[in-house]
Scaffold this motif. Structure first.
Motif, PDB file in Angstrom:
ATOM      1  N   LEU A  58      34.187  87.041  94.413  1.00 50.78           N
ATOM      2  CA  LEU A  58      35.419  86.362  94.043  1.00 50.78           C
ATOM      3  C   LEU A  58      36.227  86.017  95.294  1.00 50.78           C
ATOM      4  O   LEU A  58      36.157  86.732  96.304  1.00 50.78           O
ATOM      5  N   TYR A 113      36.893  95.753  93.809  1.00 48.12           N
ATOM      6  CA  TYR A 113      35.960  94.771  93.265  1.00 48.12           C
ATOM      7  C   TYR A 113      34.522  95.263  93.346  1.00 48.12           C
ATOM      8  O   TYR A 113      33.729  95.025  92.441  1.00 48.12           O
ATOM      9  N   ARG A 114      34.180  95.932  94.434  1.00 47.67           N
ATOM     10  CA  ARG A 114      32.779  96.333  94.631  1.00 47.67           C
ATOM     11  C   ARG A 114      32.406  97.520  93.751  1.00 47.67           C
ATOM     12  O   ARG A 114      31.425  97.505  93.024  1.00 47.67           O
ATOM     13  N   ARG A 115      33.203  98.580  93.845  1.00 49.14           N
ATOM     14  CA  ARG A 115      32.816  99.812  93.181  1.00 49.14           C
ATOM     15  C   ARG A 115      33.530 100.021  91.859  1.00 49.14           C
ATOM     16  O   ARG A 115      33.165 100.883  91.087  1.00 49.14           O
ATOM     17  N   GLY A 116      34.563  99.262  91.618  1.00 50.31           N
ATOM     18  CA  GLY A 116      35.309  99.448  90.390  1.00 50.31           C
ATOM     19  C   GLY A 116      36.330 100.550  90.578  1.00 50.31           C
ATOM     20  O   GLY A 116      36.298 101.311  91.533  1.00 50.31           O
ATOM     21  N   TRP A 117      37.253 100.616  89.632  1.00 49.80           N
ATOM     22  CA  TRP A 117      38.337 101.590  89.742  1.00 49.80           C
ATOM     23  C   TRP A 117      38.747 101.997  88.345  1.00 49.80           C
ATOM     24  O   TRP A 117      39.560 101.339  87.715  1.00 49.80           O
ATOM     25  N   ARG A 118      38.162 103.043  87.862  1.00 50.78           N
ATOM     26  CA  ARG A 118      38.475 103.482  86.523  1.00 50.78           C
ATOM     27  C   ARG A 118      39.651 104.434  86.556  1.00 50.78           C
ATOM     28  O   ARG A 118      39.821 105.185  87.493  1.00 50.78           O
TER      29      ARG A 118
END
Lengths: 140, 81
Positions: free
Chosen positions: A2, A134-139
Motif C-alpha cells: 500500500l 501493515y506487515r505483521r498486523g496489530w491485533r
C-alpha cells in the motif's frame, strides 16, 4: 504494498541513512578540533536538505497517485493513530529530557543534537510502527 | 491458559457467496481489498461496525462470520440456500 506502507518505508530508510550519517560525522568530529558555527550549520543544513529532497519526492509521488487513489479506511487510520500516539509519547519524553535535564549538564550544539535525536527517535518509531502494522498486523 | 482470539470464516463464506472476491467484499463494506485480506489472515480485528457490514454483505449472521474462542481451525459453514 500500500502507498502508506511504501511511504513509511521510504521515510524510515531516509531517516536512518541521513540522520545516521549525520550523527556518525558529529561523533567522529568530537575528538578533533571544534568546528566553526558556519561549518556546523552547513552540516545540519545538508542533512535537513537531504530529508527535504525525500519529502519533496514523496509529495510528488503522492500527487501523482491521487487520481483513482483509494482513500484511507479504518485499518489505515488505526495503524496511523497507534503509530502517531507512540511517537508522540517518545517525543514528549525526549523533549522533557532535552528541556529539563540537559540544560544543567550540557549546552550549545549538544542540546541541538539531543533535540534532533529525540525527533529522530520519534519519527523512526512512528514510521517503523506503520510498516510493522501493515506487515505483521496489530491485533488488540 | 489457552488464549482466546477472534477468528472468522470470511474466506469460505466469500466462496459460497458466488465466489465473491476480496475486492468486491471490500467495496461493499467500505474498506480496501488489503484490509479484507488482513482480516481473513487474522492480522487485523475489524471494528464492530465493519464486522456487521461484512456479515450483512455475506448474508450471514454475525456469529457465523466471526467467532471468539480458541483458534481450532476454520469451521465449515453450511452453503447458502
Amino acid at each position: 504494498m500500500l502507498p502508506r506502507e511504501r511511504f513509511a518505508l521510504v521515510w524510515l530508510s531516509a531517516l536512518l541513512l541521513v540522520c545516521g550519517a549525520y550523527f556518525a560525522v558529529v561523533a567522529l568530529q568530537a575528538d578533533g578540533p571544534p568546528l566553526g558555527m558556519a561549518a556546523r550549520i552547513g552540516q545540519l543544513a545538508l542533512a535537513l536538505g537531504a530529508l527535504g529532497v525525500v519529502a519533496f519526492g514523496t509529495w510528488v509521488a503522492g500527487r501523482m497517485r491521487q487520481r483513482g487513489a483509494v482513500t484511507d479506511d479504518e485499518r489505515d487510520r488505526q495503524i496511523e493513530w497507534r503509530a502517531s500516539t507512540a511517537a508522540y509519547h517518545a517525543l514528549m519524553a525526549g523533549m522533557i529530557v532535552v528541556g529539563f535535564v540537559l540544560p544543567f549538564q550540557a549546552g550549545g550544539w549538544d542540546l541541538v543534537h539531543a533535540a534532533l535525536a529525540a525527533v529522530l527517535v520519534a519519527e523512526v518509531l512512528r514510521h517503523g510502527l506503520i510498516v510493522m502494522g501493515y506487515r505483521r498486523g496489530w491485533r488488540d | 491458559m489457552t488464549e482466546r482470539r477472534l477468528t472468522n470464516n470470511i474466506r469460505t463464506l466469500r466462496f459460497l457467496a458466488r465466489e465473491m472476491t476480496q475486492a468486491e467484499l471490500g467495496e461493499r463494506v467500505g474498506v480496501t481489498r488489503q484490509t479484507i485480506a488482513a482480516i481473513e489472515a487474522g492480522k487485523y480485528s475489524p471494528t464492530l461496525e465493519c464486522a456487521f457490514r461484512i456479515a450483512e454483505a455475506l448474508g450471514r449472521p454475525l456469529d457465523e462470520v466471526f467467532r471468539w474462542g480458541v483458534d481450532a481451525g476454520e469451521a465449515r459453514p453450511e452453503p447458502a440456500r
